[in-house]
Design a protein around this motif. Structure first.
Motif, PDB file in Angstrom:
ATOM      1  N   SER A  59       0.845  -1.186   0.000  1.00 47.33           N
ATOM      2  CA  SER A  59       0.000   0.000   0.000  1.00 47.33           C
ATOM      3  C   SER A  59       0.886   1.242   0.000  1.00 47.33           C
ATOM      4  O   SER A  59       2.056   1.193   0.379  1.00 47.33           O
ATOM      5  CB  SER A  59      -0.888   0.006   1.251  1.00 47.33           C
ATOM      6  N   GLN A  60       0.332   2.386  -0.384  1.00 47.38           N
ATOM      7  CA  GLN A  60       1.101   3.628  -0.279  1.00 47.38           C
ATOM      8  C   GLN A  60       1.073   4.171   1.147  1.00 47.38           C
ATOM      9  O   GLN A  60       1.847   5.066   1.475  1.00 47.38           O
ATOM     10  CB  GLN A  60       0.606   4.646  -1.290  1.00 47.38           C
ATOM     11  N   TRP A  61       0.196   3.657   1.984  1.00 49.58           N
ATOM     12  CA  TRP A  61       0.223   3.916   3.418  1.00 49.58           C
ATOM     13  C   TRP A  61       0.794   2.701   4.115  1.00 49.58           C
ATOM     14  O   TRP A  61       0.608   1.563   3.657  1.00 49.58           O
ATOM     15  CB  TRP A  61      -1.185   4.183   3.956  1.00 49.58           C
ATOM     16  N   SER A  83       7.982   3.876   7.424  1.00 47.75           N
ATOM     17  CA  SER A  83       8.167   4.540   6.129  1.00 47.75           C
ATOM     18  C   SER A  83       9.557   5.135   5.963  1.00 47.75           C
ATOM     19  O   SER A  83       9.954   5.473   4.847  1.00 47.75           O
ATOM     20  CB  SER A  83       7.131   5.649   5.952  1.00 47.75           C
ATOM     21  N   ALA A  97       2.574  10.234   1.863  1.00 48.96           N
ATOM     22  CA  ALA A  97       1.783   9.006   1.731  1.00 48.96           C
ATOM     23  C   ALA A  97       0.684   9.098   0.669  1.00 48.96           C
ATOM     24  O   ALA A  97       0.551   8.179  -0.161  1.00 48.96           O
ATOM     25  CB  ALA A  97       1.208   8.599   3.082  1.00 48.96           C
ATOM     26  N   MET A 102       2.247   8.693  -3.009  1.00 49.66           N
ATOM     27  CA  MET A 102       3.256   7.660  -3.278  1.00 49.66           C
ATOM     28  C   MET A 102       2.714   6.417  -3.977  1.00 49.66           C
ATOM     29  O   MET A 102       3.262   5.331  -3.833  1.00 49.66           O
ATOM     30  CB  MET A 102       3.962   7.260  -1.991  1.00 49.66           C
ATOM     31  N   CYS A 103       1.672   6.563  -4.775  1.00 49.30           N
ATOM     32  CA  CYS A 103       1.160   5.390  -5.484  1.00 49.30           C
ATOM     33  C   CYS A 103       2.225   4.799  -6.409  1.00 49.30           C
ATOM     34  O   CYS A 103       2.390   3.574  -6.494  1.00 49.30           O
ATOM     35  CB  CYS A 103      -0.108   5.729  -6.249  1.00 49.30           C
ATOM     36  N   ALA A 161       4.782   2.891  -4.387  1.00 54.31           N
ATOM     37  CA  ALA A 161       4.240   1.616  -3.929  1.00 54.31           C
ATOM     38  C   ALA A 161       4.285   0.585  -5.057  1.00 54.31           C
ATOM     39  O   ALA A 161       4.661  -0.576  -4.840  1.00 54.31           O
ATOM     40  CB  ALA A 161       2.808   1.800  -3.424  1.00 54.31           C
ATOM     41  N   SER A 178       9.535   3.566   2.043  1.00 55.00           N
ATOM     42  CA  SER A 178       8.845   4.386   1.049  1.00 55.00           C
ATOM     43  C   SER A 178       9.339   5.836   0.974  1.00 55.00           C
ATOM     44  O   SER A 178       9.523   6.373  -0.128  1.00 55.00           O
ATOM     45  CB  SER A 178       7.342   4.364   1.305  1.00 55.00           C
ATOM     46  N   PRO A 238      -2.448   0.627  -4.887  1.00 59.44           N
ATOM     47  CA  PRO A 238      -1.833   1.156  -3.667  1.00 59.44           C
ATOM     48  C   PRO A 238      -2.798   1.881  -2.738  1.00 59.44           C
ATOM     49  O   PRO A 238      -2.524   2.012  -1.548  1.00 59.44           O
ATOM     50  CB  PRO A 238      -0.763   2.118  -4.190  1.00 59.44           C
ATOM     51  N   SER A 239      -3.926   2.369  -3.287  1.00 56.26           N
ATOM     52  CA  SER A 239      -4.925   3.007  -2.430  1.00 56.26           C
ATOM     53  C   SER A 239      -6.242   2.243  -2.472  1.00 56.26           C
ATOM     54  O   SER A 239      -7.310   2.798  -2.210  1.00 56.26           O
ATOM     55  CB  SER A 239      -5.156   4.474  -2.834  1.00 56.26           C
TER      56      SER A 239
END
Length: 208
Positions: free
Chosen positions: A14-16, A41, A53, A56-57, A60, A76, A175-176
């Motif tokens: 994930s981007q998170w 991160s 966050a 950052m797709c 990810a 990340s 990623p989201s």
């Protein structure tokens, strides 16, 4: 498109950091600075992490590809800082331009020796062909693909990773994406993809 089902078993990122909390982050119920795993991160602060966050797709997707092909996966935020230095993002004050495909692809090829090709005109039929070659494809889609919004406001603006196809559609790592619904191996019909997909992306492969 291909006439058979082929899915690459690509690990999901994930981007998170807290993938299980994405629904709360994207809805605004919880701010990214409240991510209990933000330290993973590599950010200097929760605020630094919260800035990057949501943006950052692309990183990810890159982390998924690196893991899939056996490379060390950087945290990340240090990774996105390196991408900024490479020109793949341009930050001015509180705004970020990117992901910028050409410098991104050049950086990925130099840094990890991966095949990386910018495809400014990418049709859905090309996705299956690239998957069949053992590659994965970053696709520019609208973020509302996570819920298959029947009327997205536009195409593009968010990156997902195509990791498989079958005659009916594509399998995406988003990623989201929403946990248990649209994060890993999310099957999206070709007809549905069309209303989100901007017709561009980047193809990544295991070697240059």
């Amino acid at each position: 498109m291909t006439g058979f089902r082929l899915i690459h078993r690509v690990p999901y990122y994930s981007q998170w950091e807290s993938a299980a909390l994405v629904a709360e982050f994207v809805s605004g119920v919880r701010g990214a600075a409240e991510d209990p795993l933000w330290l993973k991160s590599g950010a200097d602060s929760a605020e630094d992490y919260a800035f990057w966050a949501p943006r950052m797709c692309g990183m990810a997707c890159l982390r998924m590809a690196l893991d899939h092909w056996g490379h060390e996966v950087p945290p990340s935020v240090p990774l996105v800082r390196e991408a900024v230095e490479a020109g793949a993002y341009v930050r001015t004050e509180e705004q970020v331009k990117g992901l910028i495909y050409a410098p991104f692809a050049g950086w990925v090829a130099r840094r990890w020796g991966l095949y990386a090709e910018v495809r400014p005109e990418l049709v859905v039929g090309d996705v299956g062909s690239e998957i069949a070659r053992g590659r994965v494809v970053l696709l520019s889609v609208h973020k509302s693909i996570r819920t298959l919004d029947p009327v997205p406001p536009q195409r593009g603006g968010h990156l997902v990773l195509a990791v498989g196809t079958d005659p009916d559609g594509v399998f995406l790592h988003n990623p989201s994406g929403l946990p248990g619904r649209s994060q890993e191996f999310h099957h999206v019909l070709w007809a549905d993809l069309d209303r989100f997909f901007a017709g561009r992306g980047v193809v990544l492969g295991p070697h240059a």
